[in-house]
Scaffold this motif. Sequence first.
Motif, PDB file in Angstrom:
ATOM      1  N   ALA A 312     -19.508   8.418 -12.697  1.00 24.02           N
ATOM      2  CA  ALA A 312     -18.573   7.875 -13.689  1.00 24.02           C
ATOM      3  C   ALA A 312     -17.124   8.149 -13.240  1.00 24.02           C
ATOM      4  CB  ALA A 312     -18.849   8.500 -15.038  1.00 24.02           C
ATOM      5  N   ASP A 313     -16.873   9.337 -12.688  1.00 20.90           N
ATOM      6  CA  ASP A 313     -15.525   9.671 -12.217  1.00 20.90           C
ATOM      7  C   ASP A 313     -15.097   8.787 -11.059  1.00 20.90           C
ATOM      8  OD1 ASP A 313     -15.293  11.627 -14.028  1.00 20.90           O
ATOM      9  OD2 ASP A 313     -15.474  13.319 -12.619  1.00 20.90           O
ATOM     10  N   ASP A 314     -16.055   8.560 -10.122  1.00 22.17           N
ATOM     11  CA  ASP A 314     -15.742   7.731  -8.950  1.00 22.17           C
ATOM     12  C   ASP A 314     -15.245   6.357  -9.391  1.00 22.17           C
ATOM     13  OD1 ASP A 314     -16.622   9.665  -7.205  1.00 22.17           O
ATOM     14  OD2 ASP A 314     -18.596   8.762  -6.872  1.00 22.17           O
ATOM     15  N   THR A 315     -15.940   5.751 -10.350  1.00 27.31           N
ATOM     16  CA  THR A 315     -15.606   4.382 -10.760  1.00 27.31           C
ATOM     17  C   THR A 315     -14.152   4.309 -11.200  1.00 27.31           C
ATOM     18  OG1 THR A 315     -17.876   4.114 -11.447  1.00 27.31           O
ATOM     19  CG2 THR A 315     -16.313   2.473 -12.279  1.00 27.31           C
ATOM     20  N   GLU A 316     -13.747   5.300 -11.978  1.00 31.88           N
ATOM     21  CA  GLU A 316     -12.362   5.306 -12.462  1.00 31.88           C
ATOM     22  C   GLU A 316     -11.376   5.503 -11.310  1.00 31.88           C
ATOM     23  OE1 GLU A 316     -10.423   8.183 -15.383  1.00 31.88           O
ATOM     24  OE2 GLU A 316     -12.251   7.443 -16.385  1.00 31.88           O
ATOM     25  N   GLN A 317     -11.687   6.498 -10.448  1.00 30.43           N
ATOM     26  CA  GLN A 317     -10.759   6.810  -9.339  1.00 30.43           C
ATOM     27  C   GLN A 317     -10.723   5.685  -8.306  1.00 30.43           C
ATOM     28  OE1 GLN A 317     -12.136  10.462  -7.659  1.00 30.43           O
ATOM     29  NE2 GLN A 317     -11.798  11.607  -9.533  1.00 30.43           N
ATOM     30  N   LEU A 318     -11.898   5.119  -8.012  1.00 31.12           N
ATOM     31  CA  LEU A 318     -11.960   4.096  -6.957  1.00 31.12           C
ATOM     32  C   LEU A 318     -11.234   2.824  -7.382  1.00 31.12           C
ATOM     33  CD1 LEU A 318     -15.556   4.419  -5.439  1.00 31.12           C
ATOM     34  CD2 LEU A 318     -13.458   5.558  -4.826  1.00 31.12           C
ATOM     35  N   ALA A 319     -11.201   2.563  -8.684  1.00 30.04           N
ATOM     36  CA  ALA A 319     -10.517   1.363  -9.168  1.00 30.04           C
ATOM     37  C   ALA A 319      -9.024   1.419  -8.829  1.00 30.04           C
ATOM     38  CB  ALA A 319     -10.716   1.225 -10.672  1.00 30.04           C
ATOM     39  N   ARG A 320      -8.514   2.622  -8.625  1.00 33.00           N
ATOM     40  CA  ARG A 320      -7.073   2.772  -8.333  1.00 33.00           C
ATOM     41  C   ARG A 320      -6.757   2.694  -6.830  1.00 33.00           C
ATOM     42  NH1 ARG A 320      -7.216   6.567 -12.753  1.00 33.00           N
ATOM     43  NH2 ARG A 320      -7.560   8.320 -11.366  1.00 33.00           N
ATOM     44  N   ILE A 321      -7.801   2.654  -5.998  1.00 35.26           N
ATOM     45  CA  ILE A 321      -7.561   2.653  -4.545  1.00 35.26           C
ATOM     46  C   ILE A 321      -7.262   1.234  -4.058  1.00 35.26           C
ATOM     47  CG2 ILE A 321      -8.656   3.036  -2.285  1.00 35.26           C
ATOM     48  CD1 ILE A 321     -10.195   5.326  -3.501  1.00 35.26           C
ATOM     49  N   ASP A 322      -6.214   1.096  -3.251  1.00 36.79           N
ATOM     50  CA  ASP A 322      -5.884  -0.202  -2.648  1.00 36.79           C
ATOM     51  C   ASP A 322      -6.802  -0.398  -1.443  1.00 36.79           C
ATOM     52  OD1 ASP A 322      -4.802  -2.399  -1.432  1.00 36.79           O
ATOM     53  OD2 ASP A 322      -2.997  -1.342  -0.685  1.00 36.79           O
ATOM     54  N   LEU A 323      -7.667  -1.425  -1.506  1.00 34.24           N
ATOM     55  CA  LEU A 323      -8.623  -1.625  -0.404  1.00 34.24           C
ATOM     56  C   LEU A 323      -8.068  -2.546   0.694  1.00 34.24           C
ATOM     57  CD1 LEU A 323     -11.970  -1.764  -2.437  1.00 34.24           C
ATOM     58  CD2 LEU A 323     -11.063   0.133  -1.100  1.00 34.24           C
ATOM     59  N   GLY A 324      -6.814  -2.983   0.522  1.00 34.68           N
ATOM     60  CA  GLY A 324      -6.173  -3.847   1.532  1.00 34.68           C
ATOM     61  C   GLY A 324      -6.241  -3.286   2.952  1.00 34.68           C
ATOM     62  N   PRO A 325      -5.981  -1.984   3.150  1.00 29.56           N
ATOM     63  CA  PRO A 325      -5.987  -1.446   4.529  1.00 29.56           C
ATOM     64  C   PRO A 325      -7.367  -1.445   5.195  1.00 29.56           C
ATOM     65  CG  PRO A 325      -4.779   0.010   3.034  1.00 29.56           C
ATOM     66  CD  PRO A 325      -5.464  -1.007   2.178  1.00 29.56           C
ATOM     67  N   PHE A 326      -8.401  -1.823   4.431  1.00 37.52           N
ATOM     68  CA  PHE A 326      -9.773  -1.787   4.971  1.00 37.52           C
ATOM     69  C   PHE A 326     -10.378  -3.186   5.072  1.00 37.52           C
ATOM     70  CE2 PHE A 326      -8.519   1.798   2.404  1.00 37.52           C
ATOM     71  CZ  PHE A 326      -8.483   2.781   3.396  1.00 37.52           C
ATOM     72  N   GLN A 327      -9.502  -4.194   4.962  1.00 34.55           N
ATOM     73  CA  GLN A 327      -9.963  -5.590   5.080  1.00 34.55           C
ATOM     74  C   GLN A 327      -9.683  -6.102   6.488  1.00 34.55           C
ATOM     75  OE1 GLN A 327      -7.517  -7.016   1.887  1.00 34.55           O
ATOM     76  NE2 GLN A 327      -9.274  -7.993   0.915  1.00 34.55           N
ATOM     77  N   LEU A 328     -10.657  -6.783   7.053  1.00 32.29           N
ATOM     78  CA  LEU A 328     -10.465  -7.327   8.394  1.00 32.29           C
ATOM     79  C   LEU A 328      -9.841  -8.728   8.268  1.00 32.29           C
ATOM     80  CD1 LEU A 328     -10.910  -6.656  11.358  1.00 32.29           C
ATOM     81  CD2 LEU A 328     -13.049  -7.949  11.234  1.00 32.29           C
ATOM     82  N   PRO A 330      -7.667 -12.111   9.342  1.00 32.21           N
ATOM     83  CA  PRO A 330      -7.581 -12.825  10.632  1.00 32.21           C
ATOM     84  C   PRO A 330      -6.494 -12.231  11.534  1.00 32.21           C
ATOM     85  CG  PRO A 330      -7.806 -14.389   8.816  1.00 32.21           C
ATOM     86  CD  PRO A 330      -7.650 -13.035   8.192  1.00 32.21           C
ATOM     87  N   GLU A 331      -5.409 -11.756  10.927  1.00 29.44           N
ATOM     88  CA  GLU A 331      -4.319 -11.174  11.721  1.00 29.44           C
ATOM     89  C   GLU A 331      -4.819  -9.908  12.434  1.00 29.44           C
ATOM     90  OE1 GLU A 331      -2.363  -8.185  10.902  1.00 29.44           O
ATOM     91  OE2 GLU A 331      -1.326  -8.603  12.807  1.00 29.44           O
ATOM     92  N   ARG A 332      -5.619  -9.124  11.733  1.00 30.12           N
ATOM     93  CA  ARG A 332      -6.148  -7.882  12.362  1.00 30.12           C
ATOM     94  C   ARG A 332      -7.178  -8.225  13.439  1.00 30.12           C
ATOM     95  NH1 ARG A 332      -6.118  -5.020   6.617  1.00 30.12           N
ATOM     96  NH2 ARG A 332      -4.156  -3.888   6.800  1.00 30.12           N
TER      97      ARG A 332
END
Length: 402
Positions: A312-328, A330-332
């Motif tokens: 339950a804690d993870d769900t709340e905390q993970l919702a705040r994480i920006d996942l942009g740096p982990f997306q592949l 086309p530029e990357r």
Amino acid sequence: MKPADTLSDFSAFQSLLDRPIEDKLRDFQREQRLKHLICAAQLKPDLLKRLSHLADMIRRMARERESNLELRQLLSHKRAMLYFTQPSTRTFLSFMAACQILGITCNEVRDPKTSSEIKRESHMDSIRMFSSYFDVIIMRSPIANFAECCAYMMNRLESQEMRSVPTINAGSGSDEHPTQALLDFYTIQRSFSFDSEQKETGSRLDALRQSYPDLQRGPAGKTYLFCGDIGRGRTVRSLATVLSQYDSQRMIFVSPDHDALKMDDGLRTRLQDAGVSVYEFESLDAELNGESILSQTDCLYMTRIQREHNSADDTEQLARIDLGPFQLTPERVQRLKSFSPIMHPFPRDSVVQELPTEIDSDPRVMYFRQARNGMWVRAALLVHLLDASEELFMAYNRFYRD
Ligand code: NCD
């Protein structure tokens, strides 16, 4: 009344579970071959070579009608139970297709509510019953250590001269996924085999490789980049373990800075003890020795964030994480070496889009090929576990003399 957790009471096996991994391996092994496949540490280089060879033979024989029919005779006297109580598309279907290729009859339990577990039959009783009807049990479960305990139960039965069958771990909790490591390894090996004979990949990838004359053949001496949910990604843990057996490896792990998602100390120590140089970053844009990590990568392994393991804690905390740096993006992708295979165990997350569909036609993309390779290596594993390798060699030699 005891709590409902008695369904998965593994206390009878606790002392076996608590041993270091190397002490466990002999319990899953016969003299010359595997007895069960439970963890990636069992996949030693010599065995990987044998299984890859079997897979190559099966894929060749499956092409033509006559040899295909011969394959379908190979294990037509065997039955398999697919006990998949955790969602699965590729692993389930590729095991089923592998059984069909070899003539093995298969049956499935996917929803435990349709089994006697609803009447509080324990998980171990269910497994023992399957072993009465079937010759191999292939299982995926959200419960960590379940497959391992089944292997111990089968060993006990064998020692009491009772019926016992091989157990295959097709994904257990967030800890291990050895058959995914097998297909990932097979895909990596084929990508770095430099073999123009491989009609589907050879010429395209061979041409791209020309700009890297120093690239070594085979899985050794490479920089692997793993990105996404490193902490809970059982495919990452299993594949990294297998690759760590080969010389001069660098492994870069990119994950959000969150205790559940970053690499755990156990894996880091195991890899370092095996001689791997381990690096950890929090973005695909990070640099190592002043150079982009992507441009140093020989093989990229993307994963999704495994939300099903959230507390339950993870769900709340993970919702705040920006996942942009982990997306592949086309530029990357452009920053990657022009020969670096792009892998992903799938499914990819269509909302997060760690792997956008725009890149699917890139010649380095391996994820659909990985899934197909899964069918061949799983068929090879069944042949090995059910002791039909010699018969396969003989059948193969009747069709091909090379
Ligand atoms: C993986 C799994 O289930 O662990 N997928 C698979 O087996 N192909 C990875 C995942 O679900 O993300």
